[in-house]
Design a protein around this motif. Structure first.
Motif, mmCIF file in Angstrom:
data_model
loop_
_atom_site.group_PDB
_atom_site.id
_atom_site.type_symbol
_atom_site.label_atom_id
_atom_site.label_comp_id
_atom_site.label_asym_id
_atom_site.label_seq_id
_atom_site.Cartn_x
_atom_site.Cartn_y
_atom_site.Cartn_z
ATOM 1 N N ARG A 19 0.823 -1.213 0.000
ATOM 2 C CA ARG A 19 0.000 0.000 0.000
ATOM 3 C C ARG A 19 0.857 1.263 0.000
ATOM 4 O O ARG A 19 0.544 2.242 -0.682
ATOM 5 N N ILE A 20 1.951 1.223 0.748
ATOM 6 C CA ILE A 20 2.863 2.372 0.742
ATOM 7 C C ILE A 20 3.452 2.558 -0.650
ATOM 8 O O ILE A 20 3.627 3.684 -1.121
ATOM 9 N N GLY A 21 3.743 1.433 -1.333
ATOM 10 C CA GLY A 21 4.254 1.508 -2.702
ATOM 11 C C GLY A 21 3.276 2.196 -3.628
ATOM 12 O O GLY A 21 3.656 3.027 -4.463
ATOM 13 N N VAL A 22 1.989 1.870 -3.503
ATOM 14 C CA VAL A 22 0.954 2.520 -4.308
ATOM 15 C C VAL A 22 0.960 4.027 -4.048
ATOM 16 O O VAL A 22 0.900 4.847 -4.982
ATOM 17 N N LEU A 23 1.034 4.401 -2.780
ATOM 18 C CA LEU A 23 0.980 5.813 -2.414
ATOM 19 C C LEU A 23 2.195 6.579 -2.929
ATOM 20 O O LEU A 23 2.072 7.699 -3.443
ATOM 21 N N VAL A 24 3.380 5.984 -2.822
ATOM 22 C CA VAL A 24 4.604 6.648 -3.273
ATOM 23 C C VAL A 24 4.559 6.917 -4.775
ATOM 24 O O VAL A 24 4.836 8.029 -5.235
ATOM 25 N N VAL A 25 4.198 5.892 -5.541
ATOM 26 C CA VAL A 25 4.133 6.055 -6.999
ATOM 27 C C VAL A 25 3.072 7.092 -7.375
ATOM 28 O O VAL A 25 3.286 7.926 -8.261
ATOM 29 N N ALA A 26 1.928 7.069 -6.679
ATOM 30 C CA ALA A 26 0.858 8.024 -6.972
ATOM 31 C C ALA A 26 1.315 9.458 -6.696
ATOM 32 O O ALA A 26 0.985 10.383 -7.459
ATOM 33 N N LEU A 27 2.057 9.661 -5.628
ATOM 34 C CA LEU A 27 2.528 11.008 -5.294
ATOM 35 C C LEU A 27 3.515 11.527 -6.339
ATOM 36 O O LEU A 27 3.431 12.683 -6.774
ATOM 37 N N VAL A 28 4.452 10.667 -6.759
ATOM 38 C CA VAL A 28 5.428 11.079 -7.775
ATOM 39 C C VAL A 28 4.724 11.380 -9.089
ATOM 40 O O VAL A 28 4.980 12.399 -9.740
ATOM 41 N N ALA A 29 3.816 10.487 -9.499
ATOM 42 C CA ALA A 29 3.073 10.697 -10.740
ATOM 43 C C ALA A 29 2.206 11.942 -10.648
ATOM 44 O O ALA A 29 2.047 12.680 -11.632
ATOM 45 N N GLY A 30 1.641 12.193 -9.473
ATOM 46 C CA GLY A 30 0.817 13.372 -9.282
ATOM 47 C C GLY A 30 1.605 14.662 -9.454
ATOM 48 O O GLY A 30 1.107 15.636 -10.017
ATOM 49 N N LEU A 31 2.844 14.670 -8.974
ATOM 50 C CA LEU A 31 3.692 15.846 -9.156
ATOM 51 C C LEU A 31 3.965 16.096 -10.640
ATOM 52 O O LEU A 31 3.966 17.240 -11.105
ATOM 53 N N LEU A 32 4.210 15.008 -11.381
ATOM 54 C CA LEU A 32 4.428 15.142 -12.823
ATOM 55 C C LEU A 32 3.169 15.624 -13.531
ATOM 56 O O LEU A 32 3.246 16.308 -14.554
ATOM 57 N N ALA A 33 1.994 15.256 -12.989
ATOM 58 C CA ALA A 33 0.721 15.600 -13.625
ATOM 59 C C ALA A 33 0.252 17.013 -13.299
ATOM 60 O O ALA A 33 -0.798 17.438 -13.785
ATOM 61 N N LEU A 34 1.009 17.754 -12.488
ATOM 62 C CA LEU A 34 0.604 19.126 -12.159
ATOM 63 C C LEU A 34 0.594 20.021 -13.388
ATOM 64 O O LEU A 34 -0.062 21.061 -13.402
ATOM 65 N N ASN A 35 1.324 19.616 -14.418
ATOM 66 C CA ASN A 35 1.362 20.388 -15.660
ATOM 67 C C ASN A 35 0.247 19.935 -16.589
ATOM 68 O O ASN A 35 0.327 18.856 -17.182
ATOM 69 N N PRO A 36 -0.804 20.720 -16.766
ATOM 70 C CA PRO A 36 -1.934 20.297 -17.600
ATOM 71 C C PRO A 36 -1.614 20.294 -19.092
ATOM 72 O O PRO A 36 -2.413 19.804 -19.892
ATOM 73 N N GLU A 37 -0.460 20.851 -19.470
ATOM 74 C CA GLU A 37 -0.097 20.901 -20.882
ATOM 75 C C GLU A 37 0.569 19.606 -21.346
ATOM 76 O O GLU A 37 0.903 19.464 -22.518
ATOM 77 N N ALA A 38 0.795 18.670 -20.422
ATOM 78 C CA ALA A 38 1.431 17.412 -20.798
ATOM 79 C C ALA A 38 0.579 16.677 -21.828
ATOM 80 O O ALA A 38 -0.646 16.663 -21.746
ATOM 81 N N SER A 39 1.230 16.063 -22.814
ATOM 82 C CA SER A 39 0.520 15.366 -23.882
ATOM 83 C C SER A 39 0.201 13.947 -23.445
ATOM 84 O O SER A 39 1.101 13.120 -23.285
ATOM 85 N N VAL A 40 -1.078 13.663 -23.236
ATOM 86 C CA VAL A 40 -1.497 12.330 -22.809
ATOM 87 C C VAL A 40 -1.181 11.298 -23.880
ATOM 88 O O VAL A 40 -0.625 10.234 -23.609
ATOM 89 N N LEU A 41 -1.527 11.629 -25.123
ATOM 90 C CA LEU A 41 -1.339 10.667 -26.202
ATOM 91 C C LEU A 41 0.126 10.318 -26.398
ATOM 92 O O LEU A 41 0.489 9.158 -26.577
ATOM 93 N N GLU A 42 1.010 11.307 -26.358
ATOM 94 C CA GLU A 42 2.429 11.041 -26.559
ATOM 95 C C GLU A 42 2.996 10.196 -25.426
ATOM 96 O O GLU A 42 3.806 9.293 -25.659
ATOM 97 N N LEU A 43 2.596 10.481 -24.189
ATOM 98 C CA LEU A 43 3.077 9.690 -23.058
ATOM 99 C C LEU A 43 2.613 8.241 -23.155
ATOM 100 O O LEU A 43 3.387 7.303 -22.942
ATOM 101 N N VAL A 44 1.338 8.037 -23.473
ATOM 102 C CA VAL A 44 0.799 6.685 -23.581
ATOM 103 C C VAL A 44 1.449 5.941 -24.743
ATOM 104 O O VAL A 44 1.840 4.769 -24.612
ATOM 105 N N SER A 45 1.585 6.608 -25.878
ATOM 106 C CA SER A 45 2.189 5.981 -27.054
ATOM 107 C C SER A 45 3.612 5.539 -26.767
ATOM 108 O O SER A 45 4.025 4.422 -27.112
#
Length: 521
Positions: free
Chosen positions: A389-415
């Motif tokens: 559970r701590i692992g889930v929380l740690v990854v979510a927090l790091v990913a959340g910090l990266l997601a603070l930028n709304p200009e990030a390209s979802v399609l390019e990241l997924v691709s």
């Protein structure tokens, strides 16, 4: 708050509550790390199939695919064909063997631990490299899901939204709500919670994709009216587009790139981990029928949404569609009661959240099982669950910090992430399951080569060479496959322990080819 907004929020609120309730129910069944990460290898085939499908498709199925076909026609459907064929082959050739081999090879519960046990790698290098690749790619993948959730909520409930008035929710608030609820039910429910919520989400997506085109066709007076509307729209566009053609404006590189997406399935950890969770290898056949049936009908529904949308807006010029990717949402808001439209909107959230939860679990397993456990000390079952559970929380927090930028390209990241996983792990999984001569050095070289070629190819410009426009997954996959074979041929053969494990696996596979008893789907 007007009546429409109230019913939309009520429907989505009920959906959120249902997901949290399922996660808390699953939490009661997690007694050790194997339960938390792999549901104790006791997953019914129908659950595994729907869970794999829902975690795979994401928002592309409900917004990306209908939007692409709405804009350009069935020529954009080659990706759907490649993905459907790839998913079928994955269930057919990988699922039963991976289920057998992971249990024989030290009862492995993650892909990195399976590779280490498969090759008897006492140095742990293979496991560490695989775990780090999963963490790097999936952290950006999870971040893309959070970005998609935030953008969706903002576009739905923002100040200029077509769907709701009298309420204003910005990107950051939307991202935190979607990510927070997903993390909550994943944090406590673990793999089982993510899988059960995936089933509910997959069924919601399936129903929404069938209801919207059916109601639109009925509203327009039948299929003939739809065909006439699409033909009229093509004529009005000057004949540059033929929405019913798979080949109009198609190019060889474009078709190959689209079909190549299907190769990615062999190396997606959040999908193939469902194979490992099946009760028996025999269950793979039942799961394949359920999963591919769900996928084929859902993709068909997404294509129909685009075609009926073209006809509807052609016949109703007073109604405009500013963004083709919102055709599914706009049709739902026009045709249905606001509460039902809210459930359709929840289907899009379901597509985003189902992928997000599955990726969080795989990241957590990479942190705890594949990296932390290399310290050689294992805590009590309860302690290990909380580490997960701590692992889930740690990854979510790091990913959340990266997601603070709304200009990030979802399609390019997924691709990029899809190509990276497919090229790095796909050839390794196939060779590990089907070639006894495959060595640990070959596996390491294949993983590194696949990831490196996929990254460098994506960074290259098509202006330099036309074929650099090819989707990076295909050259990365082929290069990794070739390097894995060549390096294995020039390195030492597997030792007697590895050979014995291979012999046990061969006997297990032979047993799975016999007629299986009836199983409950």
């Amino acid at each position: 708050m007007d009546q429409q907004t109230f019913f939309l929020i009520l429907a989505i609120g009920l959906y959120f509550a249902a997901m949290i309730a399922i996660g808390l129910y699953a939490a009661r069944k997690n007694t050790d790390l194997d339960d938390y990460m792999l549901a104790g290898r006791d997953m019914k085939p129908s659950v595994a199939a729907l869970s794999a499908g829902a975690s795979d498709m994401s928002g592309w199925l409900l917004m990306g695919l209908p939007g692409a076909i709405y804009a350009s026609g069935l020529v954009e459907g080659w990706m759907a064909i490649g993905l459907t064929v790839g998913a079928w082959v994955n269930w057919k050739v990988v699922a039963p063997r991976l289920r057998s081999y992971t249990e024989i090879a030290g009862d492995s519960i993650t892909i990195p631990s399976f590779l280490e046990n498969r090759f008897r790698d006492d140095t742990h290098v293979l496991r560490i490299v695989a775990g780090l690749l999963i963490l790097v790619f999936f952290t950006f993948y999870v971040s893309s899901g959070m970005v998609a959730g935030g953008k969706f909520v903002e576009s739905t409930f923002g100040p200029d939204s077509f769907y709701a008035q009298g309420i204003s929710i910005n990107y950051l608030t939307g991202m935190i709500v979607v990510a927070g609820i997903t993390v909550l039910y994943t944090l406590f429910g673990g793999f089982l919670g993510a899988s059960l919520t995936d089933v509910a989400q997959g069924l919601l997506m399936f129903l929404a994709l069938l209801l919207v085109p059916v109601f639109t066709i009925v509203t327009m007076g039948g299929w003939d009216a739809v065909v006439e509307g699409v033909r009229a729209a093509d004529a009005a566009a000057g004949g540059g587009v033929d929405h019913f053609s798979l080949f109009r404006n198609a190019t060889l590189i474009g078709v190959l790139s689209s079909l190549a997406w299907g190769l990615g399935y062999f190396g997606q950890p959040h999908i193939i981990v469902r194979f490992m969770a099946l009760r028996t290898p025999h269950d793979a056949a039942v799961a394949r029928r359920v999963g591919i049936g769900w996928m084929a009908l859902s993709v068909f529904g997404a294509v129909m949404v685009a075609l009926v949308g073209i006809a509807y807006f052609q016949a109703n010029p007073g109604t405009t569609l500013e963004d083709p990717e919102t055709v599914f949402l706009v049709l739902a808001s026009i045709l249905f009661h606001p509460f039902v439209a809210g459930l359709v909107l929840a289907a899009v959230l379901a597509a985003i959240m189902s992928t997000l939860s599955s990726q969080l679990i795989v990241c957590s397993s990479a942190l705890v099982e594949d990296l932390y456990m290399l310290r050689g000390r294992r805590g009590s079952p309860r302690t290990m669950v909380w580490l997960g559970r701590i692992g889930v929380l740690v990854v979510a927090l790091v990913a959340g910090l990266l997601a603070l930028n709304p200009e990030a390209s979802v399609l390019e990241l997924v691709s990029f992430a899809w190509a990276g996983f497919g090229a790095a792990f796909g050839p390794v999984i196939l060779l590990a399951l089907y070639w006894e001569r495959f060595t640990s050095w070959g596996a390491m070289a294949a993983m590194v080569t696949g990831a490196a070629v996929a990254w460098s190819w994506s960074a290259a410009s098509a202006d330099t060479w036309e074929w650099f426009g090819l989707y990076e997954l295909l050259p990365g996959f082929l290069a990794a496959l070739l390097v894995g074979v060549l390096v294995s041929l020039v390195t030492r053969r597997p030792d007697h322990v590895q050979t014995r494990i291979g012999d046990e696996f061969t006997a297990s596979v032979a047993a799975t080819t016999r007629p299986a008893p009836a199983v409950r789907p």
